[in-house]
Design a protein around this motif. Structure first.
Motif, PDB file in Angstrom:
ATOM      1  N   THR A 117      -2.978  -5.102  -6.794  1.00 56.05           N
ATOM      2  CA  THR A 117      -3.183  -6.433  -7.353  1.00 56.05           C
ATOM      3  C   THR A 117      -4.236  -6.366  -8.459  1.00 56.05           C
ATOM      4  OG1 THR A 117      -4.833  -6.895  -5.651  1.00 56.05           O
ATOM      5  CG2 THR A 117      -2.561  -7.557  -5.189  1.00 56.05           C
ATOM      6  N   PRO A 118      -4.348  -7.405  -9.301  1.00 50.04           N
ATOM      7  CA  PRO A 118      -5.302  -7.341 -10.408  1.00 50.04           C
ATOM      8  C   PRO A 118      -6.760  -7.195  -9.979  1.00 50.04           C
ATOM      9  CG  PRO A 118      -4.307  -9.539 -10.232  1.00 50.04           C
ATOM     10  CD  PRO A 118      -3.517  -8.621  -9.376  1.00 50.04           C
ATOM     11  N   ASP A 119      -7.095  -7.575  -8.741  1.00 49.32           N
ATOM     12  CA  ASP A 119      -8.481  -7.404  -8.284  1.00 49.32           C
ATOM     13  C   ASP A 119      -8.705  -6.071  -7.578  1.00 49.32           C
ATOM     14  OD1 ASP A 119      -7.039  -7.988  -6.005  1.00 49.32           O
ATOM     15  OD2 ASP A 119      -8.574  -9.282  -5.134  1.00 49.32           O
ATOM     16  N   GLY A 120      -7.674  -5.217  -7.515  1.00 47.34           N
ATOM     17  CA  GLY A 120      -7.880  -3.861  -7.016  1.00 47.34           C
ATOM     18  C   GLY A 120      -7.422  -3.588  -5.605  1.00 47.34           C
ATOM     19  N   GLN A 121      -6.742  -4.523  -4.938  1.00 44.65           N
ATOM     20  CA  GLN A 121      -6.212  -4.271  -3.608  1.00 44.65           C
ATOM     21  C   GLN A 121      -4.843  -3.612  -3.728  1.00 44.65           C
ATOM     22  OE1 GLN A 121      -6.767  -7.679  -0.816  1.00 44.65           O
ATOM     23  NE2 GLN A 121      -7.399  -8.823  -2.631  1.00 44.65           N
ATOM     24  N   GLY A 122      -4.500  -2.771  -2.766  1.00 44.73           N
ATOM     25  CA  GLY A 122      -3.196  -2.117  -2.812  1.00 44.73           C
ATOM     26  C   GLY A 122      -2.818  -1.526  -1.480  1.00 44.73           C
TER      27      GLY A 122
END
Length: 689
Positions: A117-122
């Motif tokens: 995701t754009p905030d860095g979760q994956g």
């Protein structure tokens, strides 16, 4: 819930198609964003920075865990929790080691489409791994050009079908594994398609560890007369039930690692997931002018029952109202990217200039409820979180003399976060908040090809990682969004040598040094309430050795060794080792093809790892371990039918070890036991039309 792609996302994609569409084509060469997308040869300046595993390097398995595909690649630490309610924990040179769940600090991609995701979760738990043909890992300063949280890049790639065929596969074994797959592939000239379904049930080795997963994917490929590649993909993952046996205290693990935390039964800890994503990519990879554009959109819904009732807790004498022991999350996400690469001459030097833009957004609708011993009770949390990001980047590559490649690039990113709290009642104040981040990444380096065998490389760069929405959710003391969290900034230096001898031998030795400011670390984790803070500074230094060697057509050797000294470099924790990071890790795989073909392959895999600390104070550590796996597989063709089989014995010595740790777990339950000795087998039948 369905989020509409914002007008600017559609506009930039349409603009990219209109502007880039009529370009010509000549010789193939890759650009930044398609560097690890197509599987073709990357640009010379970056080729040595990519480590990869081909399908022939993958050891056989049920393909339930991404760890099966990442074996022997240097720099990566993969911690298999043996718990499908918690995603596999992946860290790269220490990036992502703090993650209590999912993946942080690493950019994840499948066929060039972000899984982060754009905030860095994956996470990679929703990906069908059966048809992955190649895994590529990009480490070092150049990875920072992939944006927020890109301490490294892990890219999985599928391939377009070559023939029309129908495939049926079954797998079974320990611990109570049953898996069925069905795939249909079609090829007609420039068009190809794939439809694949998979169904999995796992009983689990510990009580209350049952998992059920249903997956499906449809892919369409087409190459136009003008050599334009079009790829359309829709994937669906549904996990009706993922039971969570929870982690154990060290004494519990030593007494009986196969037990379940009693709290798991009391609160019926479990998770359900419903994931769906659609993407389309257009790419022209041949010629002096090359380009790619992609659009993606999807939804991810999670309901999770945690091991407590309310989460009410007292910290430093202050009582906090918890958000409930039931999480109900609906996430919508979308994005678009476009990249253009132009080849030209600069002062008589061959050059490539790549420029691009990426936009992404996500919206989290999150609710929390009281966990009444496995049933949802009163509402305790209701909020809407939004993240919007816009990044622009450029990369210049030069070849001033034969054998020498230079590159320099930069990326500017902006991320806006906002949380609106709809649960404002007595005892629970308004926790709304917003925070914007503006950060820059850069990298420069060189490669020198001394001759056909020897290559030397060096690079330097700056990267960054913003806190995720989840990490901003709580403060250690007080209520409200943790807007005090700053983005972590890292400065990486890397240098090394690569030796290749035809297709038989490759050895890569790399050294790196990483200095980070404001490193994001777990501050406290208690009662489901995990808060984060910025550490003053951290240092990571290490060496990585990777090698592969083919003994004729019968033997293949693949191995890696890594040494990582990851420590806090200031403050009260100065000199302490970062939790979750192993100082040493060794992996060695040996394959034997008795007949020199795929008719029969025998393999052995050895992995050894040093201890891993569970918390910043280094008071408790999960012991180091050594595991040994054996496997056999083969293929046999009869007319239009191809029959494949595999057998695997994992953890042959029945080693009792901790597969993963929960970092800074306040209640002491930080050990997640790995599987003991287990045997699995599978068979796959393909019929070609």
């Amino acid at each position: 819930m369905f989020i509409q792609v914002k007008p600017y996302l559609s506009f930039i994609t349409l603009s990219g198609l209109l502007v880039l569409g009529p370009v010509g084509h000549v010789r193939a060469q890759e650009m930044l964003e398609t560097l690890i997308v197509s599987g073709d040869a990357p640009a010379p300046a970056l080729a040595g920075r990519i480590m990869s595993n081909q399908a022939s390097d993958f050891h056989p398995g049920a393909r339930l865990d991404s760890a099966e595909l990442l074996q022997n690649l240097p720099g990566i630490q993969v911690d298999s929790r043996s718990n499908y309610a918690q995603d596999t924990r992946i860290s790269l040179r220490g990036f992502g080691a703090r993650s209590a769940f999912g993946v942080r600090g690493i950019d994840l991609q499948v066929d060039g489409i972000p899984m982060s995701t754009p905030d860095g979760q994956g996470q990679l738990g929703s990906v069908i791994l059966d048809n992955i043909q190649r895994v590529e890992v990009l480490r070092g300063p150049i990875a920072g050009l992939y944006g927020n949280g890109a301490g490294g890049v892990i890219a999985l790639q599928t391939a377009a079908p070559e023939i029309t065929q129908l495939s049926l596969g079954v797998a079974a074994g320990d611990p109570g594994l049953q898996r069925q797959t069905l795939a249909g592939e079609w090829r007609e000239g420039a068009a190809a398609a794939r439809l694949q379904l998979a169904n999995t049930q796992v009983d689990g080795e510990r009580p209350h560890a049952y998992a059920e997963r249903e997956q499906g994917i449809a892919q369409l490929y087409y190459r136009t007369a003008g050599d334009l590649d079009i790829a359309l993909k829709h994937e669906r993952n549904r996990d009706p039930l993922l039971q969570d046996p929870l982690s154990l205290r060290p004494d519990e693990w030593r007494t009986n690692p196969r037990q379940t935390n009693p709290v798991a039964e009391t609160f019926n800890t479990r998770k359900t997931v419903d994931y769906e994503q659609t993407s389309v990519s257009l790419r022209r990879s041949e010629g002096q002018t090359r380009w790619q554009t992609s659009v993606w959109q999807g939804e991810r819904a999670i309901t999770q029952y945690l091991g407590f009732r309310n989460g009410d807790t007292t910290v430093d004498g202050i009582r906090f109202l918890g958000s409930g022991g039931v999480v109900d999350l609906a996430r919508d996400f979308a994005g678009a990217s476009a990249t253009l690469t132009q080849g030209f001459e600069l002062l008589a030097m061959p050059a490539d200039l790549s420029v691009g833009v990426e936009l992404a957004q996500m919206e989290d609708s999150r609710r929390g409820f009281v966990n009444n011993n496995g049933t949802a009770g009163d509402l305790r949390r209701h909020e809407l979180g939004k993240v919007d990001s816009l990044d622009g980047f450029a990369l210049l590559q030069l070849t001033p003399i034969n054998g020498l490649s230079l590159y320099s690039g930069a990326r500017r990113g902006q991320m806006d976060t906002e949380v609106k709290d709809y649960f404002v009642v007595a005892g629970n104040p308004d926790d709304s908040g917003a925070r914007d981040y503006r950060e820059t990444a850069y990298a420069f380096g060189s490669n020198y090809q001394l001759n056909a065998q020897w290559e030397f490389f060096a690079s330097r760069g700056r990267g960054y990682e913003t806190p995720t929405l989840t990490e901003m959710a709580y403060k250690r003391i007080g209520s409200g969004l943790n807007t005090a969290l700053e983005a972590a900034v890292n400065y990486q230096t890397e240098w090394g040598v690569n030796y290749r001898l035809d297709d038989r031998l490759e050895v890569v030795l790399t050294q790196f040094a990483i200095d980070s400011n404001n490193e994001l670390v777990v501050d406290q984790s208690v009662g489901g309430r995990t808060s984060y803070r910025n550490a003053a500074a951290t240092e990571r230094e290490g060496s990585e050795l990777f090698g592969r060697y083919a003994f004729g057509s019968h033997w293949r050797l693949l191995g890696s060794a890594q040494f990582t000294d990851a420590i806090f470099a200031a403050g009260t924790l100065d000199g302490k080792q970062l939790p979750g990071v192993a100082r040493e890790q060794y992996q060695l795989g040996l394959q034997w093809l008795p007949f020199g073909s795929e008719v029969l392959q025998l393999a052995a895999q050895l992995q050894q790892r040093s201890r891993v600390f569970t918390a910043d104070d280094n008071a408790v550590a999960a012991p180091g371990y050594r595991t040994f796996d054996l496997s056999a597989q083969g293929e046999y063709s009869l007319s239009a039918i191809n029959l494949g089989w595999w057998l695997k014995i994992a953890n042959l010595s029945d080693e009792n070890y901790v597969g993963s740790v929960v970092v800074n777990q306040a209640n002491g339950r930080a050990f997640e036991p790995a599987l003991g000795r287990n045997v699995t087998a599978g068979i796959n039948m393909q019929y070609a039309f």
